[in-house]
Design a protein around this motif. Structure first.
Motif, PDB file in Angstrom:
ATOM      1  N   THR A 174       8.954 -29.703   9.440  1.00 38.14           N
ATOM      2  CA  THR A 174       8.818 -30.180   8.067  1.00 38.14           C
ATOM      3  C   THR A 174       9.251 -29.079   7.095  1.00 38.14           C
ATOM      4  O   THR A 174       9.743 -28.034   7.511  1.00 38.14           O
ATOM      5  N   GLN A 175       9.012 -29.308   5.830  1.00 35.57           N
ATOM      6  CA  GLN A 175       9.315 -28.302   4.813  1.00 35.57           C
ATOM      7  C   GLN A 175       8.471 -27.047   5.050  1.00 35.57           C
ATOM      8  O   GLN A 175       7.289 -27.135   5.387  1.00 35.57           O
ATOM      9  N   ASP A 176       9.069 -25.884   4.845  1.00 34.76           N
ATOM     10  CA  ASP A 176       8.367 -24.617   5.080  1.00 34.76           C
ATOM     11  C   ASP A 176       7.027 -24.547   4.357  1.00 34.76           C
ATOM     12  O   ASP A 176       6.050 -24.047   4.895  1.00 34.76           O
ATOM     13  N   ARG A 177       6.977 -25.062   3.139  1.00 37.44           N
ATOM     14  CA  ARG A 177       5.747 -24.966   2.346  1.00 37.44           C
ATOM     15  C   ARG A 177       4.570 -25.715   2.987  1.00 37.44           C
ATOM     16  O   ARG A 177       3.419 -25.472   2.653  1.00 37.44           O
ATOM     17  N   ASP A 178       4.857 -26.625   3.907  1.00 36.95           N
ATOM     18  CA  ASP A 178       3.803 -27.412   4.558  1.00 36.95           C
ATOM     19  C   ASP A 178       3.399 -26.865   5.923  1.00 36.95           C
ATOM     20  O   ASP A 178       2.423 -27.339   6.512  1.00 36.95           O
ATOM     21  N   HIS A 179       4.128 -25.889   6.433  1.00 36.58           N
ATOM     22  CA  HIS A 179       3.936 -25.436   7.809  1.00 36.58           C
ATOM     23  C   HIS A 179       2.533 -24.922   8.113  1.00 36.58           C
ATOM     24  O   HIS A 179       1.961 -25.284   9.140  1.00 36.58           O
ATOM     25  N   ARG A 224      -0.486 -25.403   6.744  1.00 35.98           N
ATOM     26  CA  ARG A 224      -1.505 -26.464   6.771  1.00 35.98           C
ATOM     27  C   ARG A 224      -1.348 -27.353   8.005  1.00 35.98           C
ATOM     28  O   ARG A 224      -2.306 -27.615   8.725  1.00 35.98           O
TER      29      ARG A 224
END
Length: 98
Positions: free
Chosen positions: A76-81, A83
């Protein structure tokens, strides 16, 4: 050798790339479940990995509510990794985090 089941969270180019590479080694791996926010991508995954509708998820929270495979490809998007990975590890997944 036991076949390893794999779930994919994030069906962009990297998620598909990893999944398709694992599919080439179908003696060792089988993709059993996928999650993405795009129905179009889920339909593609359904076709490529021969999945049934009950193994396709649009909602990450539902997807990560229980363990669905031995391993999880987290693409997924890095910012979500962080969590998503923390939740996956709590569920007992082995994680490939791209």
């Amino acid at each position: 050798m036991k076949q390893i089941t794999v779930a994919i969270l994030g069906c962009g180019s990297r998620g598909f790339c990893y999944g398709e590479e694992m599919q080439k080694r179908s003696d060792k791996f089988t993709v059993v479940s996928v999650c993405d926010i795009s129905m179009k991508k889920l339909e593609r995954a359904k076709r490529i990995f021969s999945l049934s509708d009950e193994n396709l998820f649009l909602d990450e929270k539902v997807f990560l509510s229980k363990k669905r495979a031995d391993a999880l490809i987290l693409a997924t998007q890095d910012r979500d990794h962080v969590r998503q990975c923390v939740q996956a590890l709590k569920l007992g997944y082995d994680v490939l985090l791209e």
